[in-house]
Design a protein around this motif. Structure first.
Motif, PDB file in Angstrom:
ATOM      1  N   THR A 298       2.696  -6.391  22.800  1.00 17.15           N
ATOM      2  CA  THR A 298       2.189  -7.673  22.287  1.00 17.15           C
ATOM      3  C   THR A 298       3.315  -8.629  21.951  1.00 17.15           C
ATOM      4  N   SER A 299       4.392  -8.118  21.356  1.00 16.55           N
ATOM      5  CA  SER A 299       5.502  -8.997  20.992  1.00 16.55           C
ATOM      6  C   SER A 299       6.314  -9.402  22.234  1.00 16.55           C
ATOM      7  N   VAL A 300       6.415  -8.491  23.198  1.00 16.67           N
ATOM      8  CA  VAL A 300       7.145  -8.799  24.434  1.00 16.67           C
ATOM      9  C   VAL A 300       6.414  -9.871  25.233  1.00 16.67           C
ATOM     10  N   ASP A 301       5.090  -9.817  25.260  1.00 16.29           N
ATOM     11  CA  ASP A 301       4.297 -10.785  26.025  1.00 16.29           C
ATOM     12  C   ASP A 301       4.442 -12.207  25.492  1.00 16.29           C
ATOM     13  N   LYS A 302       4.870 -12.364  24.237  1.00 16.75           N
ATOM     14  CA  LYS A 302       4.991 -13.698  23.643  1.00 16.75           C
ATOM     15  C   LYS A 302       6.365 -14.333  23.884  1.00 16.75           C
ATOM     16  N   LEU A 303       7.294 -13.564  24.473  1.00 10.50           N
ATOM     17  CA  LEU A 303       8.651 -14.079  24.653  1.00 10.50           C
ATOM     18  C   LEU A 303       8.699 -15.191  25.696  1.00 10.50           C
ATOM     19  N   GLU A 304       9.518 -16.187  25.425  1.00  8.43           N
ATOM     20  CA  GLU A 304       9.778 -17.276  26.361  1.00  8.43           C
ATOM     21  C   GLU A 304      11.144 -17.040  27.003  1.00  8.43           C
ATOM     22  N   PRO A 305      11.375 -17.595  28.204  1.00  8.24           N
ATOM     23  CA  PRO A 305      12.688 -17.425  28.848  1.00  8.24           C
ATOM     24  C   PRO A 305      13.827 -17.813  27.906  1.00  8.24           C
ATOM     25  N   GLY A 306      14.784 -16.898  27.750  1.00  9.07           N
ATOM     26  CA  GLY A 306      15.915 -17.138  26.862  1.00  9.07           C
ATOM     27  C   GLY A 306      15.791 -16.452  25.524  1.00  9.07           C
ATOM     28  N   ASP A 307      14.573 -16.040  25.134  1.00  7.55           N
ATOM     29  CA  ASP A 307      14.379 -15.356  23.847  1.00  7.55           C
ATOM     30  C   ASP A 307      14.963 -13.953  23.872  1.00  7.55           C
ATOM     31  N   ILE A 308      15.468 -13.484  22.745  1.00  8.11           N
ATOM     32  CA  ILE A 308      15.978 -12.128  22.589  1.00  8.11           C
ATOM     33  C   ILE A 308      15.258 -11.492  21.408  1.00  8.11           C
ATOM     34  N   LEU A 309      14.647 -10.343  21.624  1.00  5.99           N
ATOM     35  CA  LEU A 309      13.893  -9.657  20.595  1.00  5.99           C
ATOM     36  C   LEU A 309      14.657  -8.409  20.151  1.00  5.99           C
ATOM     37  N   TYR A 310      15.022  -8.363  18.838  1.00 12.51           N
ATOM     38  CA  TYR A 310      15.754  -7.227  18.289  1.00 12.51           C
ATOM     39  C   TYR A 310      14.781  -6.312  17.571  1.00 12.51           C
TER      40      TYR A 310
ATOM     41  N   THR B  76      13.208  -3.793  14.995  1.00 11.63           N
ATOM     42  CA  THR B  76      13.449  -3.603  13.557  1.00 11.63           C
ATOM     43  C   THR B  76      13.518  -2.132  13.163  1.00 11.63           C
ATOM     44  N   GLU B  77      13.212  -1.228  14.090  1.00 10.50           N
ATOM     45  CA  GLU B  77      13.219   0.197  13.748  1.00 10.50           C
ATOM     46  C   GLU B  77      14.401   0.944  14.383  1.00 10.50           C
ATOM     47  N   ILE B  78      14.703   0.606  15.637  1.00  9.50           N
ATOM     48  CA  ILE B  78      15.803   1.295  16.343  1.00  9.50           C
ATOM     49  C   ILE B  78      16.956   0.312  16.485  1.00  9.50           C
ATOM     50  N   LYS B  79      18.020   0.575  15.751  1.00 13.53           N
ATOM     51  CA  LYS B  79      19.165  -0.315  15.788  1.00 13.53           C
ATOM     52  C   LYS B  79      19.774  -0.351  17.194  1.00 13.53           C
ATOM     53  N   GLY B  80      19.942  -1.583  17.715  1.00 11.22           N
ATOM     54  CA  GLY B  80      20.546  -1.763  19.038  1.00 11.22           C
ATOM     55  C   GLY B  80      19.534  -1.893  20.157  1.00 11.22           C
ATOM     56  N   PHE B  81      18.257  -1.617  19.887  1.00 15.75           N
ATOM     57  CA  PHE B  81      17.218  -1.724  20.900  1.00 15.75           C
ATOM     58  C   PHE B  81      16.831  -3.190  21.046  1.00 15.75           C
ATOM     59  N   VAL B  82      16.927  -3.728  22.291  1.00 16.21           N
ATOM     60  CA  VAL B  82      16.752  -5.164  22.503  1.00 16.21           C
ATOM     61  C   VAL B  82      15.857  -5.414  23.723  1.00 16.21           C
ATOM     62  N   ALA B  83      15.084  -6.508  23.642  1.00 16.81           N
ATOM     63  CA  ALA B  83      14.305  -6.991  24.786  1.00 16.81           C
ATOM     64  C   ALA B  83      14.719  -8.430  25.053  1.00 16.81           C
ATOM     65  N   ARG B  84      15.124  -8.728  26.321  1.00 12.57           N
ATOM     66  CA  ARG B  84      15.573 -10.080  26.675  1.00 12.57           C
ATOM     67  C   ARG B  84      14.616 -10.700  27.687  1.00 12.57           C
ATOM     68  N   ALA B  85      14.226 -11.941  27.426  1.00 12.93           N
ATOM     69  CA  ALA B  85      13.401 -12.684  28.377  1.00 12.93           C
ATOM     70  C   ALA B  85      14.334 -13.465  29.302  1.00 12.93           C
ATOM     71  N   LEU B  86      14.377 -13.062  30.565  1.00 13.88           N
ATOM     72  CA  LEU B  86      15.286 -13.662  31.529  1.00 13.88           C
ATOM     73  C   LEU B  86      14.752 -15.004  32.039  1.00 13.88           C
ATOM     74  N   PRO B  87      15.609 -15.870  32.573  1.00 13.24           N
ATOM     75  CA  PRO B  87      15.164 -17.161  33.111  1.00 13.24           C
ATOM     76  C   PRO B  87      14.081 -17.017  34.168  1.00 13.24           C
ATOM     77  N   SER B  88      14.065 -15.875  34.859  1.00 14.91           N
ATOM     78  CA  SER B  88      13.063 -15.648  35.907  1.00 14.91           C
ATOM     79  C   SER B  88      11.687 -15.356  35.330  1.00 14.91           C
ATOM     80  N   GLY B  89      11.623 -15.103  34.013  1.00 19.53           N
ATOM     81  CA  GLY B  89      10.360 -14.753  33.383  1.00 19.53           C
ATOM     82  C   GLY B  89      10.208 -13.264  33.139  1.00 19.53           C
ATOM     83  N   LYS B  90      11.071 -12.460  33.777  1.00 15.09           N
ATOM     84  CA  LYS B  90      11.010 -11.015  33.572  1.00 15.09           C
ATOM     85  C   LYS B  90      11.667 -10.654  32.244  1.00 15.09           C
TER      86      LYS B  90
END
Length: 423
Positions: free
Chosen positions: A11-23, A25-39
């Motif tokens: 749910t939180s990943v689906d809300k990301l816009e290109p350029g957003d970075i999601l850190y 809060t439970e696993i330190k260093g675990f990151v999700a990046r929204a690429l310019p391509s939308g992936k």
């Protein structure tokens, strides 16, 4: 756009816009990046035991790799870091070991050619020709190399050498055999891509269709050079008999080379369909000239059957074509040099078969009978309904061929020029 802190879920990943970075809060260093391509790309950032910052890519979000799968993988990597391990370094080491395995003996060009011959070429009538091309031209240049390291430029250099030594047609034949072997490997190997590309051929199909026939003088040179080569121990004793059989029987190289006593019944030689080009049995009436070339059972042979042209008392068929042909050409060159004649134009053993066909026409053999001697299928209705073997007609054609060859080799003194001119 920017950094966001939240638990990484679908749910939180689906809300990301290109350029957003999601850190996470439970696993330190675990990151999700929204690429310019939308992936969305999942990753894990950490510091190794030396304090260096490292980034480990986990995968791309999608149906095959979900946020929960990425979380599980990130948790595993975090555990490895906690145990003083370095996941990035371990991955690099694994890739290095995999590369070394690729470069091992099991993946050399020699190993691939061996496998290709065993599993594919061994089922073909052209096996001998394929193996000769590999042994004479490919293995000496590329054999020890890993197939993953063979470059296009190396293929071209190899073909240049073949062309310089044996002509452009042979270069194209070698190219065709290597291309087939590499394509065979590519179909079995996810990571191998053949370095052979369009534009490497040296000739066009029409140019590869040879028309060379030997003139009378050239036939005499070949026969004399064969005798000289045996006397000089440059070729095995069976080689002159083998070469002459190509002319008096109008057969192909491998067909005569693998002639076996079990195929001979009286004065008839039947070449089995499994080793004949048309896949049909080919019957060759044996003239007196050919029977003389066959000779008797080889000395030292303890079996009841044998290969007629052999260097091992009949145990194995003759196969040293390239080396013997070079020795023969060398003897021809010596003869012409002594007699102050021009060098003989390049010729092949198959030219003898073409010459035999030309001589049959010269001896007034009817076209259909001459074609049947060569094993060519007569098309049309006759191909379907005419099952007559034409043994008498083929025997007559071969007798006329043998007679004309004998006349060429031993012309009347006052007729030498006339025979040469008739050609």
């Amino acid at each position: 756009m920017g950094g966001i802190q939240a638990k990484i879920l679908k749910t939180s990943v689906d809300k990301l816009e290109p350029g957003d970075i999601l850190y996470d809060t439970e696993i330190k260093g675990f990151v999700a990046r929204a690429l310019p391509s939308g992936k969305v790309s999942y990753g894990f950032r950490y510091r190794n035991g030396g304090g260096a910052s490292k980034w480990l890519s986990l995968g791309i979000h999608g149906s095959a790799f979900t946020a929960e799968q990425a979380r599980t993988l990130a948790k595993k990597r975090a555990g490895e870091v906690a145990d003083n391990r370095d996941p990035v370094a371990e991955q690099e080491q694994a890739r290095s070991e995999a590369k070394k395995e690729k470069l091992s003996g099991t993946n050399t060009v020699n190993a691939i050619l061996d496998a290709f011959v065993k599993r594919h070429a061994s089922k073909l009538r052209s096996q001998d020709q394929i193996e000769h091309a590999f042994d004479a031209y490919v293995r000496p240049k590329l054999g020890p190399k890993s197939i993953y390291e063979v470059k296009r430029s190396e293929i071209v250099i190899m073909l240049d050498g073949v062309e310089d030594e044996a002509g452009p047609v042979m270069a194209d034949r070698v190219l065709a055999h290597v291309r087939k072997a590499f394509n065979w490997q590519a179909a079995r190997d996810d990571e191998f891509k053949s370095p052979i590309v369009r534009g490497m051929a040296r000739t066009k199909p029409k140019e590869r269709a040879r028309k060379r026939t030997l003139a009378d003088e050239e036939i005499r040179d070949v026969w004399k050079a064969l005798d000289n080569a045996v006397e000089a121990n440059a070729v095995p004793p069976c080689y002159p008999r083998f070469v002459k059989s190509l002319m008096v029987c109008a057969t192909r190289r491998t067909e005569s080379a693998r002639m076996h006593s079990s195929e001979i019944d009286g004065d008839v030689w039947t070449i089995p369909g499994e080793r004949y080009k048309t896949k049909l049995d080919h019957v060759v009436p044996l003239t007196a000239s050919m029977r003389a070339l066959i000779g008797e059972k080889p000395k030292g042979n303890n079996s009841n059957s044998w290969f007629v042209f052999s260097t091992t008392h009949g145990a194995r068929a003759f196969s040293g074509f390239s080396k013997a042909k070079k020795a023969l050409d060398s003897e021809i060159a010596k003869i012409r040099k002594v007699e102050k004649r021009d060098a003989m134009p390049r010729w092949t053993l198959h030219d003898l078969r073409r010459t035999a066909r030309s001589l049959m026409s010269r001896a007034k053999v009817p076209t259909d009978h001459a074609e049947r001697v060569l094993g060519h299928v007569i098309g049309g209705v006759r191909e379907t309904y005419d099952r007559y073997e034409y043994l008498d007609e083929k025997r007559d054609a071969l007798e006329k061929l043998a007679g004309l060859v004998e006349l060429i080799l031993n012309p009347p003194a006052d007729n030498v020029f006339q025979l040469g001119a008739a050609k």
